[in-house]
Design a protein around this motif. Structure first.
Motif, mmCIF file in Angstrom:
data_model
loop_
_atom_site.group_PDB
_atom_site.id
_atom_site.type_symbol
_atom_site.label_atom_id
_atom_site.label_comp_id
_atom_site.label_asym_id
_atom_site.label_seq_id
_atom_site.Cartn_x
_atom_site.Cartn_y
_atom_site.Cartn_z
ATOM 1 N N VAL A 1 0.865 -1.186 0.000
ATOM 2 C CA VAL A 1 0.000 0.000 0.000
ATOM 3 C C VAL A 1 0.901 1.234 0.000
ATOM 4 C CG1 VAL A 1 -1.752 1.307 1.239
ATOM 5 C CG2 VAL A 1 -1.810 -1.194 1.263
ATOM 6 N N PRO A 2 0.737 2.153 -0.959
ATOM 7 C CA PRO A 2 1.601 3.336 -0.989
ATOM 8 C C PRO A 2 1.240 4.336 0.107
ATOM 9 C CG PRO A 2 -0.055 3.481 -2.715
ATOM 10 C CD PRO A 2 -0.204 2.121 -2.098
ATOM 11 N N ASN A 3 2.220 5.123 0.498
ATOM 12 C CA ASN A 3 2.024 6.226 1.459
ATOM 13 C C ASN A 3 1.423 5.780 2.783
ATOM 14 O OD1 ASN A 3 2.973 8.414 -0.223
ATOM 15 N ND2 ASN A 3 1.091 8.194 -1.402
ATOM 16 N N ALA A 4 1.727 4.559 3.187
ATOM 17 C CA ALA A 4 1.198 4.089 4.469
ATOM 18 C C ALA A 4 1.763 4.899 5.637
ATOM 19 C CB ALA A 4 1.518 2.600 4.656
ATOM 20 N N GLY A 5 2.932 5.509 5.447
ATOM 21 C CA GLY A 5 3.500 6.331 6.513
ATOM 22 C C GLY A 5 2.644 7.535 6.855
ATOM 23 N N ALA A 6 1.758 7.925 5.936
ATOM 24 C CA ALA A 6 0.881 9.062 6.200
ATOM 25 C C ALA A 6 -0.152 8.764 7.279
ATOM 26 C CB ALA A 6 0.176 9.487 4.915
ATOM 27 N N VAL A 7 -0.211 7.509 7.732
ATOM 28 C CA VAL A 7 -1.087 7.185 8.857
ATOM 29 C C VAL A 7 -0.733 8.050 10.066
ATOM 30 C CG1 VAL A 7 -1.693 5.346 10.503
ATOM 31 C CG2 VAL A 7 -1.566 4.842 8.063
ATOM 32 N N LEU A 8 0.532 8.435 10.194
ATOM 33 C CA LEU A 8 0.932 9.350 11.262
ATOM 34 C C LEU A 8 0.104 10.630 11.228
ATOM 35 C CD1 LEU A 8 4.833 9.168 11.416
ATOM 36 C CD2 LEU A 8 3.263 8.792 13.317
ATOM 37 N N LEU A 9 -0.117 11.164 10.027
ATOM 38 C CA LEU A 9 -0.903 12.383 9.894
ATOM 39 C C LEU A 9 -2.367 12.132 10.207
ATOM 40 C CD1 LEU A 9 0.660 13.793 6.599
ATOM 41 C CD2 LEU A 9 1.214 14.416 8.943
ATOM 42 N N LEU A 10 -2.873 10.987 9.778
ATOM 43 C CA LEU A 10 -4.283 10.674 10.052
ATOM 44 C C LEU A 10 -4.523 10.533 11.538
ATOM 45 C CD1 LEU A 10 -4.976 8.038 7.228
ATOM 46 C CD2 LEU A 10 -4.913 10.543 7.103
ATOM 47 N N ARG A 11 -3.597 9.887 12.234
ATOM 48 C CA ARG A 11 -3.766 9.716 13.685
ATOM 49 C C ARG A 11 -3.595 11.052 14.415
ATOM 50 N NH1 ARG A 11 -6.122 6.691 11.814
ATOM 51 N NH2 ARG A 11 -5.873 4.432 11.633
ATOM 52 N N THR A 12 -2.750 11.915 13.872
ATOM 53 C CA THR A 12 -2.622 13.247 14.460
ATOM 54 C C THR A 12 -3.937 14.007 14.333
ATOM 55 O OG1 THR A 12 -0.258 13.354 13.935
ATOM 56 C CG2 THR A 12 -1.385 15.434 14.352
ATOM 57 N N ALA A 13 -4.537 13.964 13.142
ATOM 58 C CA ALA A 13 -5.830 14.632 12.937
ATOM 59 C C ALA A 13 -6.899 14.049 13.857
ATOM 60 C CB ALA A 13 -6.256 14.486 11.475
ATOM 61 N N GLU A 14 -6.848 12.728 14.052
ATOM 62 C CA GLU A 14 -7.814 12.087 14.947
ATOM 63 C C GLU A 14 -7.595 12.522 16.391
ATOM 64 O OE1 GLU A 14 -8.523 7.583 16.622
ATOM 65 O OE2 GLU A 14 -8.032 7.827 14.499
ATOM 66 N N THR A 15 -6.338 12.634 16.804
ATOM 67 C CA THR A 15 -6.023 13.002 18.190
ATOM 68 C C THR A 15 -6.518 14.398 18.534
ATOM 69 O OG1 THR A 15 -4.066 11.565 18.176
ATOM 70 C CG2 THR A 15 -4.146 13.306 19.858
ATOM 71 N N VAL A 16 -6.371 15.332 17.586
ATOM 72 C CA VAL A 16 -6.800 16.715 17.852
ATOM 73 C C VAL A 16 -8.214 16.987 17.351
ATOM 74 C CG1 VAL A 16 -4.418 17.526 17.772
ATOM 75 C CG2 VAL A 16 -5.785 17.580 15.688
ATOM 76 N N ASP A 17 -8.940 15.933 16.942
ATOM 77 C CA ASP A 17 -10.324 16.057 16.452
ATOM 78 C C ASP A 17 -10.428 17.011 15.267
ATOM 79 O OD1 ASP A 17 -11.456 14.246 18.229
ATOM 80 O OD2 ASP A 17 -11.739 15.759 19.781
ATOM 81 N N LEU A 18 -9.423 17.020 14.421
ATOM 82 C CA LEU A 18 -9.423 17.934 13.298
ATOM 83 C C LEU A 18 -10.512 17.584 12.286
ATOM 84 C CD1 LEU A 18 -8.220 20.283 11.782
ATOM 85 C CD2 LEU A 18 -6.450 18.759 10.886
ATOM 86 N N GLY A 19 -10.698 16.286 12.026
ATOM 87 C CA GLY A 19 -11.716 15.886 11.073
ATOM 88 C C GLY A 19 -13.104 16.307 11.507
ATOM 89 N N VAL A 20 -13.399 16.112 12.791
ATOM 90 C CA VAL A 20 -14.704 16.497 13.328
ATOM 91 C C VAL A 20 -14.895 18.009 13.230
ATOM 92 C CG1 VAL A 20 -16.151 16.541 15.394
ATOM 93 C CG2 VAL A 20 -14.780 14.512 14.866
#
Length: 409
Positions: free
Chosen positions: A21-40
């Motif tokens: 799977v390409p760019n799997a390292g970007a999961v770091l960014l997704l988890r960061t967004a989840e931690t700070v509730d950025l998506g919500v």
């Protein structure tokens, strides 16, 4: 893959996969967004622009764009790198859907950035750095104009929060401007600073717990008066008042014992560099009260072009500040660290600012907001996930872990 959590699939670490799977390292960014509730937060802010039967949440579309820029993209079509990995990024909107959303936001909504979380006082203030940059336009675009460096494009003004040498800083505000916008336009600086101050947490009026740093473009009567009225701390580049002959004559009268050794970037005395306070040497009656004038002299480095303002072969620079305490060398070094804003701009250009890909000015304003979001996402990720590692200070091009591939079953 496990059940979905938020806008992105929940992933598990598993070494048994066979495909990639390409760019799997970007999961770091997704988890960061989840931690700070950025998506919500994004989904809530842009909810009123979501069409009733829309498949894609506008908040996730914007977050996907920010992630694509953070991993190296520089145009809307670079969302394809996320679309190629639905196992990691979930459903990703098509290019026409993204373009329609940008047009909708550009027609109706101003851009918003996100604030840092700092606890500060007058001795350890939150530092806001303001700096402008040039963005070249390679085709006709709305409001693109000739620049002072004989180019063609835009001249945006940005404000960043300085995290010091231990980390990156978030973008607090920006103002997209035509290429022929002035470097020292007071109304633009005040507009960006108002927006930046509004981003700071706490809900209280900022004062000396906030330090504003600007280069010589900020050394105007109007901006310094505005900062003084707001009771903000400041450190601003300054042009010595008077003609060249009078300036050199006054500087020549400074006794040798009043020149103190200047510091290098590590806070150690720098050979051949000196600082002195000359507040009483120049007529500053027309400037705000409490303003201190500090000059630095240093022999130019080998190969540097000499200036007409150099005094006896020494390069002269000046700053003004309303900080009353601290050694002169510390105050002057504090100002020179404003150069970290240039690092932030360089990182932003690696995260989409180098190219404003849309034609309409309002659409490019939205693009800049997404660039700011990508820069913030990187800064938050480095702060949360890499706090004890030197990678917290790395710029986007060096954060290759975001592009690391992962295996899938």
């Amino acid at each position: 893959m496990k059940k979905r959590s938020g806008p992105y699939p929940a992933l598990a670490v598993d070494g048994q996969g066979s495909s990639v799977v390409p760019n799997a390292g970007a999961v770091l960014l997704l988890r960061t967004a989840e931690t700070v509730d950025l998506g919500v937060a994004l989904s809530s802010v842009v909810a009123r622009w979501r069409r009733p039967a829309a498949r894609h949440d506008p908040g996730k579309v914007l977050l996907d764009l920010a992630v694509s820029l953070a991993v190296g993209g520089d145009c809307l079509a670079d969302l394809a790198q996320l679309r190629a990995a639905p196992e990691v990024f979930g459903p990703v909107a098509s290019d026409p859907t993204v373009s329609r959303l940008i047009d909708t936001l550009a027609a109706d909504a101003p851009a918003a950035e996100h604030a840092p979380d700092h606890h500060a006082d007058a001795s350890r203030p939150v530092v806001i750095d303001v700096d402008a940059t040039l963005v070249i336009a390679h085709s006709e675009k709305e409001s693109a104009a000739p620049t002072f460096k004989r180019g063609f494009g835009f001249h945006p003004l940005w404000a960043f929060c300085d995290h010091g040498q231990d980390g990156t800083g978030e973008s607090l505000a920006f103002l997209l401007r035509a290429g022929n916008a002035g470097s020292n336009t007071v109304v633009d600086h005040i507009a960006v600073l108002r927006a930046a101050l509004a981003q700071l947490p706490g809900g209280r009026r900022p004062g000396k717990n906030v330090l504003v740093r600007v280069d010589g473009a900020g050394g105007t009567h109007e901006l310094l008066a505005w900062l003084t009225r707001r009771r903000l701390s400041y450190s601003i580049g300054f042009s010595l008042p008077g003609d060249l002959a009078s300036i050199q004559a006054k500087l020549a009268t400074i006794p040798d014992d009043l020149w103190e050794p200047a510091y290098d970037a590590d806070g150690q005395p720098r050979d051949g560099a000196f600082v002195a306070e000359v507040t009483d040497l120049f007529d500053l009656s027309g400037w705000p009260p409490g303003m201190r004038l500090i000059v630095r002299k240093e022999r130019p480095h080998p190969g540097a072009q000499l200036r007409i303002t150099d005094l006896e072969g020494m390069r002269i620079t000046a700053i003004v500040t309303n900080t009353r305490r601290g050694q002169l060398a510390d105050l002057e070094l504090r100002h020179r660290r404003r150069a970290r804003a240039e690092d932030r701009i360089r990182a932003a250009k690696d995260t989409g600012l180098a190219n404003l890909p849309l034609h309409d000015f309002a659409s490019n304003q939205i693009w800049c907001a997404i660039v700011a979001l990508a820069a913030d996402l990187l800064a938050w990720m480095q702060t949360l996930a890499l706090a004890e590692h030197s990678a917290r200070r790395w710029e986007p091009k060096r954060l290759r872990l975001l592009s690391v591939a992962g295996r899938r079953r």
